[in-house]
Design an enzyme around this catalytic site. Structure first.
Site, mmCIF file in Angstrom:
data_model
loop_
_atom_site.group_PDB
_atom_site.id
_atom_site.type_symbol
_atom_site.label_atom_id
_atom_site.label_comp_id
_atom_site.label_asym_id
_atom_site.label_seq_id
_atom_site.Cartn_x
_atom_site.Cartn_y
_atom_site.Cartn_z
ATOM 1 N N LYS A 12 0.811 -1.219 0.000
ATOM 2 C CA LYS A 12 0.000 0.000 0.000
ATOM 3 C C LYS A 12 0.842 1.265 0.000
ATOM 4 O O LYS A 12 0.356 2.335 -0.358
ATOM 5 C CB LYS A 12 -0.946 0.012 1.213
ATOM 6 C CG LYS A 12 -2.117 -0.945 1.063
ATOM 7 C CD LYS A 12 -3.216 -0.576 2.046
ATOM 8 C CE LYS A 12 -4.471 -1.402 1.840
ATOM 9 N NZ LYS A 12 -5.542 -1.015 2.764
ATOM 10 N N LYS A 69 -5.184 -9.353 -6.023
ATOM 11 C CA LYS A 69 -6.438 -9.771 -5.384
ATOM 12 C C LYS A 69 -7.576 -8.826 -5.791
ATOM 13 O O LYS A 69 -7.337 -7.644 -6.082
ATOM 14 C CB LYS A 69 -6.287 -9.854 -3.859
ATOM 15 C CG LYS A 69 -6.271 -8.542 -3.135
ATOM 16 C CD LYS A 69 -6.547 -8.713 -1.632
ATOM 17 C CE LYS A 69 -6.659 -7.336 -1.005
ATOM 18 N NZ LYS A 69 -7.128 -7.294 0.354
ATOM 19 N N LYS A 129 -11.801 -3.735 -3.322
ATOM 20 C CA LYS A 129 -12.772 -2.647 -3.474
ATOM 21 C C LYS A 129 -12.092 -1.312 -3.750
ATOM 22 O O LYS A 129 -12.727 -0.373 -4.170
ATOM 23 C CB LYS A 129 -13.710 -2.558 -2.260
ATOM 24 C CG LYS A 129 -13.053 -2.611 -0.880
ATOM 25 C CD LYS A 129 -14.110 -2.420 0.207
ATOM 26 C CE LYS A 129 -14.105 -3.428 1.316
ATOM 27 N NZ LYS A 129 -13.051 -3.298 2.312
HETATM 28 P P1 AMP Z 1 -11.026 -5.735 3.731
HETATM 29 O O1 AMP Z 1 -11.867 -5.391 2.552
HETATM 30 O O2 AMP Z 1 -9.584 -5.594 3.416
HETATM 31 O O3 AMP Z 1 -11.463 -5.112 4.991
HETATM 32 O O4 AMP Z 1 -11.245 -7.299 3.938
HETATM 33 C C1 AMP Z 1 -12.300 -7.863 4.689
HETATM 34 C C2 AMP Z 1 -12.172 -9.374 4.657
HETATM 35 O O5 AMP Z 1 -12.323 -9.850 3.315
HETATM 36 C C3 AMP Z 1 -10.810 -9.874 5.131
HETATM 37 O O6 AMP Z 1 -11.001 -11.077 5.883
HETATM 38 C C4 AMP Z 1 -10.072 -10.174 3.863
HETATM 39 O O7 AMP Z 1 -9.110 -11.179 4.034
HETATM 40 C C5 AMP Z 1 -11.199 -10.643 2.950
HETATM 41 N N1 AMP Z 1 -10.898 -10.363 1.555
HETATM 42 C C6 AMP Z 1 -10.688 -9.137 0.989
HETATM 43 N N2 AMP Z 1 -10.431 -9.253 -0.335
HETATM 44 C C7 AMP Z 1 -10.472 -10.577 -0.606
HETATM 45 C C8 AMP Z 1 -10.272 -11.358 -1.807
HETATM 46 N N3 AMP Z 1 -10.013 -10.780 -2.966
HETATM 47 N N4 AMP Z 1 -10.402 -12.704 -1.717
HETATM 48 C C9 AMP Z 1 -10.684 -13.293 -0.537
HETATM 49 N N5 AMP Z 1 -10.880 -12.622 0.619
HETATM 50 C C10 AMP Z 1 -10.766 -11.298 0.598
#
Ligand code: AMP
Ligand code: TRP
Length: 336
Positions: free
Chosen positions: A112, A193, A196
């Site tokens: 990041k 990955k 969002k």
């Molecule tokens: P975040 O959007 O970073 O707050 O992620 C929230 C949850 O979603 C966390 O447990 C991440 O590990 C999971 N997560 C986010 N992006 C992915 C992805 N592309 N594939 C699988 N899990 C994800």
């Protein structure tokens, strides 16, 4: 007594299919088996700049999507991080427990901050706050996608270090990571990955996308050379990602899917994939819309914050006591 889980989701954009398949679907499945605490981690989201209006609305959307996906307020606790002051309080203590070297090794920070002229101090110390989130609930396990494994491991190291200095105060948690679906990749680049915060919306399917958007994005998704629907993550990573999405949305096995498309081309596979994704996401989007319109998430979050505060204040008190910090006024703000 049921074991506890804790997990957090950042309100840094509208949730994606990756969030759903990698984390939230799992949160729903395990809410019966565990005593679950789920948190919209808004303090984590402000490690990068957020406009106030959009942050406010993304917090509401994130909560409504989590409830829309099937989290049940009678079974689990859902709350917003900044409503519960113990998080930043233990967060500071964990910053003082973590070392500079350890935080420098976090791959998410490296990713990041790469190429940025200026990054916030919070982006660097963020894993210490995440450790605090988890430790405040004596969590046994932390359901997350693969990308968060290193942070959960740091949390374990910090808890162990704290305990070796001050006595057995903190519960050391385990990561809980699914076999497949733990890492859903971008539809435009199978080496990144699905996220969002991707500036190109064609790379992700958001839970707010209409059926039309979903069909278009899947049609445009990159595939590998060749025309055979085969599962080979090394040679055909883009297709393997699409097959993984298919498997998770349809509850079919990867082998069954590959067998079903034997001799058929990518076009037919993609058309059916769009159907199963639309079918999986439409009910969630509709429930989200209803929850947002009737405002029922507000009471859920209010009630959740009170419960989170009660549970986490007791742990913070234990920590402060063990360290020799002041306890003239306890963390709940009540005079002792
Ligand atoms: P975040 O959007 O970073 O707050 O992620 C929230 C949850 O979603 C966390 O447990 C991440 O590990 C999971 N997560 C986010 N992006 C992915 C992805 N592309 N594939 C699988 N899990 C994800
Ligand atoms: N860092 C996590 C992410 O980016 C979000 C998060 C914050 C979290 N605190 C947490 C996840 C505690 C699990 C437990 O996805």
């Amino acid at each position: 007594m049921r074991k506890r889980v804790f997990s957090g989701v950042q309100p840094s954009g509208i949730l994606t299919l990756g969030n759903y398949l990698g984390a939230i679907k799992r949160f729903v499945e395990i809410q019966n088996e565990y005593e679950a605490f789920y948190c919209v981690v808004d303090y984590h989201a402000i490690t990068v700049p957020q406009a106030p209006d959009s942050l406010r609305s993304q917090i509401a959307h994130t909560a409504a999507f989590m409830l829309g996906a099937g989290l049940d307020p009678d079974k689990m606790t859902l709350f917003v991080q900044s409503d519960v002051p113990t998080h930043t309080q233990l967060g500071w203590i964990m910053e003082c427990t973590a070392t500079f070297g350890e935080l420098s090794r976090m791959t998410q920070f490296k990713d990041k901050s790469q190429g940025k002229e200026s990054v916030s101090g919070g982006l660097f110390t963020y894993p210490a706050l995440m450790a605090a989130d988890i430790l405040l609930y004596d969590a046994d396990a932390v359901p997350v996608g693969e990308d968060q494994k290193q942070h959960v491991e740091l949390c374990r190291d910090l808890a162990e270090r704290f305990n070796s200095r001050f006595g057995k105060v903190l519960k050391v948690p385990e990561p809980l990571i699914g076999q497949t679906g733990a890492r859903i990749m971008s539809l435009q680049d199978p080496h990144r990955k699905m996220s969002k915060s991707d500036p190109n919306p064609a790379g992700y399917i958001s839970l707010a996308d209409s059926p039309d958007d979903i069909v278009k994005k899947i049609k445009r998704a990159v595939t590998d050379s060749g025309r055979e629907v085969a599962y080979d993550p090394d040679e055909k990573p883009a297709l393997a990602n699409l097959i993984t999405i298919f498997a998770h949305c349809s509850e079919k096995s990867i082998n069954d899917i590959v067998a079903a498309y034997d001799g058929k081309g990518y076009a037919e596979f993609k058309k059916d994939l769009a159907d199963v994704v639309v079918e999986a996401l439409t009910p969630i989007r509709m429930r989200h819309d209803a929850i947002l319109a009737d405002g029922s998430y507000i009471d859920v979050l209010r009630h959740g914050a009170r419960r989170a505060h009660d549970v986490s204040s007791a742990v913070l008190r234990r920590v402060k006591e063990a360290m020799g910090l002041s306890l003239y006024i306890d963390p709940a703000g009540v005079r002792i």
